[in-house]
Design a protein around this motif. Sequence first.
Motif, PDB file in Angstrom:
ATOM      1  N   ASP A 288       0.821  -1.214   0.000  1.00  0.00           N
ATOM      2  CA  ASP A 288       0.000   0.000   0.000  1.00  0.00           C
ATOM      3  C   ASP A 288       0.858   1.268   0.000  1.00  0.00           C
ATOM      4  O   ASP A 288       0.324   2.376  -0.002  1.00  0.00           O
ATOM      5  N   ILE A 289       2.177   1.107   0.046  1.00  0.00           N
ATOM      6  CA  ILE A 289       3.078   2.256   0.058  1.00  0.00           C
ATOM      7  C   ILE A 289       3.792   2.352  -1.287  1.00  0.00           C
ATOM      8  O   ILE A 289       4.365   1.372  -1.771  1.00  0.00           O
ATOM      9  N   SER A 290       3.736   3.533  -1.894  1.00  0.00           N
ATOM     10  CA  SER A 290       4.435   3.760  -3.162  1.00  0.00           C
ATOM     11  C   SER A 290       5.581   4.749  -2.941  1.00  0.00           C
ATOM     12  O   SER A 290       5.648   5.435  -1.915  1.00  0.00           O
ATOM     13  N   ILE A 291       6.476   4.810  -3.910  1.00  0.00           N
ATOM     14  CA  ILE A 291       7.685   5.635  -3.804  1.00  0.00           C
ATOM     15  C   ILE A 291       7.757   6.594  -4.988  1.00  0.00           C
ATOM     16  O   ILE A 291       7.491   6.205  -6.127  1.00  0.00           O
ATOM     17  N   ALA A 292       8.120   7.847  -4.685  1.00  0.00           N
ATOM     18  CA  ALA A 292       8.361   8.847  -5.729  1.00  0.00           C
ATOM     19  C   ALA A 292       9.745   9.455  -5.491  1.00  0.00           C
ATOM     20  O   ALA A 292      10.139   9.676  -4.339  1.00  0.00           O
ATOM     21  N   SER A 299      -1.519  15.653  -5.912  1.00  0.00           N
ATOM     22  CA  SER A 299      -1.916  14.251  -5.744  1.00  0.00           C
ATOM     23  C   SER A 299      -3.068  14.174  -4.752  1.00  0.00           C
ATOM     24  O   SER A 299      -3.152  14.965  -3.803  1.00  0.00           O
ATOM     25  N   SER A 300      -3.962  13.225  -4.954  1.00  0.00           N
ATOM     26  CA  SER A 300      -5.076  13.020  -4.031  1.00  0.00           C
ATOM     27  C   SER A 300      -4.648  12.182  -2.822  1.00  0.00           C
ATOM     28  O   SER A 300      -5.400  12.060  -1.852  1.00  0.00           O
ATOM     29  N   ILE A 301      -3.462  11.604  -2.870  1.00  0.00           N
ATOM     30  CA  ILE A 301      -2.971  10.778  -1.765  1.00  0.00           C
ATOM     31  C   ILE A 301      -2.529  11.697  -0.625  1.00  0.00           C
ATOM     32  O   ILE A 301      -1.626  12.534  -0.800  1.00  0.00           O
ATOM     33  N   VAL A 302      -3.143  11.551   0.554  1.00  0.00           N
ATOM     34  CA  VAL A 302      -2.953  12.542   1.625  1.00  0.00           C
ATOM     35  C   VAL A 302      -1.629  12.381   2.374  1.00  0.00           C
ATOM     36  O   VAL A 302      -1.120  13.354   2.932  1.00  0.00           O
ATOM     37  N   ASN A 303      -1.081  11.174   2.399  1.00  0.00           N
ATOM     38  CA  ASN A 303       0.152  10.952   3.158  1.00  0.00           C
ATOM     39  C   ASN A 303       1.355  10.917   2.226  1.00  0.00           C
ATOM     40  O   ASN A 303       1.493  10.009   1.395  1.00  0.00           O
ATOM     41  N   GLN A 304       2.218  11.917   2.372  1.00  0.00           N
ATOM     42  CA  GLN A 304       3.428  12.033   1.568  1.00  0.00           C
ATOM     43  C   GLN A 304       4.567  12.435   2.495  1.00  0.00           C
ATOM     44  O   GLN A 304       4.572  13.535   3.045  1.00  0.00           O
ATOM     45  N   LEU A 305       5.521  11.533   2.693  1.00  0.00           N
ATOM     46  CA  LEU A 305       6.591  11.754   3.658  1.00  0.00           C
ATOM     47  C   LEU A 305       7.957  11.603   2.996  1.00  0.00           C
ATOM     48  O   LEU A 305       8.178  10.689   2.197  1.00  0.00           O
ATOM     49  N   ARG A 306       8.861  12.497   3.345  1.00  0.00           N
ATOM     50  CA  ARG A 306      10.228  12.386   2.867  1.00  0.00           C
ATOM     51  C   ARG A 306      10.940  11.315   3.687  1.00  0.00           C
ATOM     52  O   ARG A 306      10.862  11.289   4.926  1.00  0.00           O
ATOM     53  N   ALA A 307      11.615  10.407   3.016  1.00  0.00           N
ATOM     54  CA  ALA A 307      12.272   9.288   3.696  1.00  0.00           C
ATOM     55  C   ALA A 307      13.576   8.937   2.989  1.00  0.00           C
ATOM     56  O   ALA A 307      13.834   9.382   1.860  1.00  0.00           O
ATOM     57  N   ILE A 352       7.630   8.762   0.236  1.00  0.00           N
ATOM     58  CA  ILE A 352       6.710   7.622   0.300  1.00  0.00           C
ATOM     59  C   ILE A 352       5.287   8.161   0.367  1.00  0.00           C
ATOM     60  O   ILE A 352       5.020   9.205   0.966  1.00  0.00           O
ATOM     61  N   GLN A 353       4.368   7.437  -0.274  1.00  0.00           N
ATOM     62  CA  GLN A 353       2.973   7.847  -0.334  1.00  0.00           C
ATOM     63  C   GLN A 353       2.074   6.680   0.053  1.00  0.00           C
ATOM     64  O   GLN A 353       2.338   5.538  -0.325  1.00  0.00           O
ATOM     65  N   PHE A 354       1.013   6.992   0.792  1.00  0.00           N
ATOM     66  CA  PHE A 354       0.002   5.978   1.085  1.00  0.00           C
ATOM     67  C   PHE A 354      -1.296   6.679   1.445  1.00  0.00           C
ATOM     68  O   PHE A 354      -1.303   7.776   2.009  1.00  0.00           O
ATOM     69  N   LYS A 355      -2.403   6.044   1.088  1.00  0.00           N
ATOM     70  CA  LYS A 355      -3.719   6.611   1.343  1.00  0.00           C
ATOM     71  C   LYS A 355      -4.056   6.562   2.833  1.00  0.00           C
ATOM     72  O   LYS A 355      -3.508   5.753   3.590  1.00  0.00           O
ATOM     73  N   ALA A 356      -4.977   7.415   3.237  1.00  0.00           N
ATOM     74  CA  ALA A 356      -5.429   7.402   4.625  1.00  0.00           C
ATOM     75  C   ALA A 356      -6.043   6.057   4.998  1.00  0.00           C
ATOM     76  O   ALA A 356      -5.905   5.581   6.117  1.00  0.00           O
TER      77      ALA A 356
END
Length: 364
Positions: A288-292, A299-307, A352-356
């Motif tokens: 459920d976690i994607s990488i950019a 983006s409509s994906i609410v969780n976006q964290l630098r990692a 990293i991105q993941f939906k709520a």
Amino acid sequence: MNTLSLNIQSIQSKFILTAELNLFFTGIVGIFGHSGSGKTTLLRSIAGLNEQTTGSIIFNEQVLLDSDHNQHVKAENRHISMVFQEPRLFPHLNVEENLDFAIKRCQHSQLNKADIINLTNINALLSKNINQLSGGEQQKVALARAILSEPKLLLLDEPLSALDRKSKKELISLLKTVNNTLKLPMIYVSHSSEELQQLAEQLVVFEQGKIIEAGEVHQVFHQLNNTQLIKQQTSLTVKLKEVSEQHGLVKLALGEQYIFMSLAQLAEENSTTLAPLNTLRCYIFANDISIATVEPTSSSIVNQLRAQIIAISQKQSQVLITLKCQQQEFFASISSYSLDKLSLAVGQHVYIQFKASAIRTLTI
């Protein structure tokens, strides 16, 4: 602090249980593994119910078993209680009579029966016959009866496996309350990673009669990402900050950053009563976690964290990426095609991105 030291062996029909372990009870200890891995055999050995067990068992400096010196404390003298998958209540006695039976067998009773009845929330059940109770109610009574026998250690052998989800939530909350209120050492056996995510502070994992992992619960689940025992996931504890009824989101603190969880993932009865600074046990499946490689700005994906990528593990066409963000490890499962396309490497900073809705929990 309560301690348990084991160095035992038990020959079973399909495997040989071998367990060498030192436990310090700072919370509930979880035992995890598939059916037939040795979990129940371990509990029965600790309780003194398995005659095939050899070696040594020491609880709080009391020797319960030392087969080399022919020492074996009988089960009834170990002051250890077990709660089984089946409640094993006496059907010819009503609820209160089942509780009184445990009290009568306790030689130096110190607990107040009314306090335990209130603690386990079974006041309305006292006059009922056992066959009038639901599965969840029977397990509550079984737990109350086990507590009233005043054990020094409580063993729980998959007590929730036959219950519906609502009953599981209630019993998990109850077990946490009992552990916190009475400071009663508990060992909880389950093949459900979801239950153990919520209950255990420490986790011991069995496979084919042997311990393969042991330690802090989140760390152990992360180690199991390299096995076939669980679905690959990020396991974490976060603080609840606030609820947005308007957007159906719960704001969670992750270090100095925030992540958002779907309000629908929480128990409906708790949705409007979440207090700030309460903690939440949750998990996110790796797929459920994607990488950019660049910051997603639209983006409509609410969780976006630098990692930062700290490890890459590849098995054929599947790749498990381990990342660090705010001192928390995250795990993303991607294809080898994506790995090559993005030219990902250890040490690289990514997003990293993941939906709520990807943040999951069983209960709060």
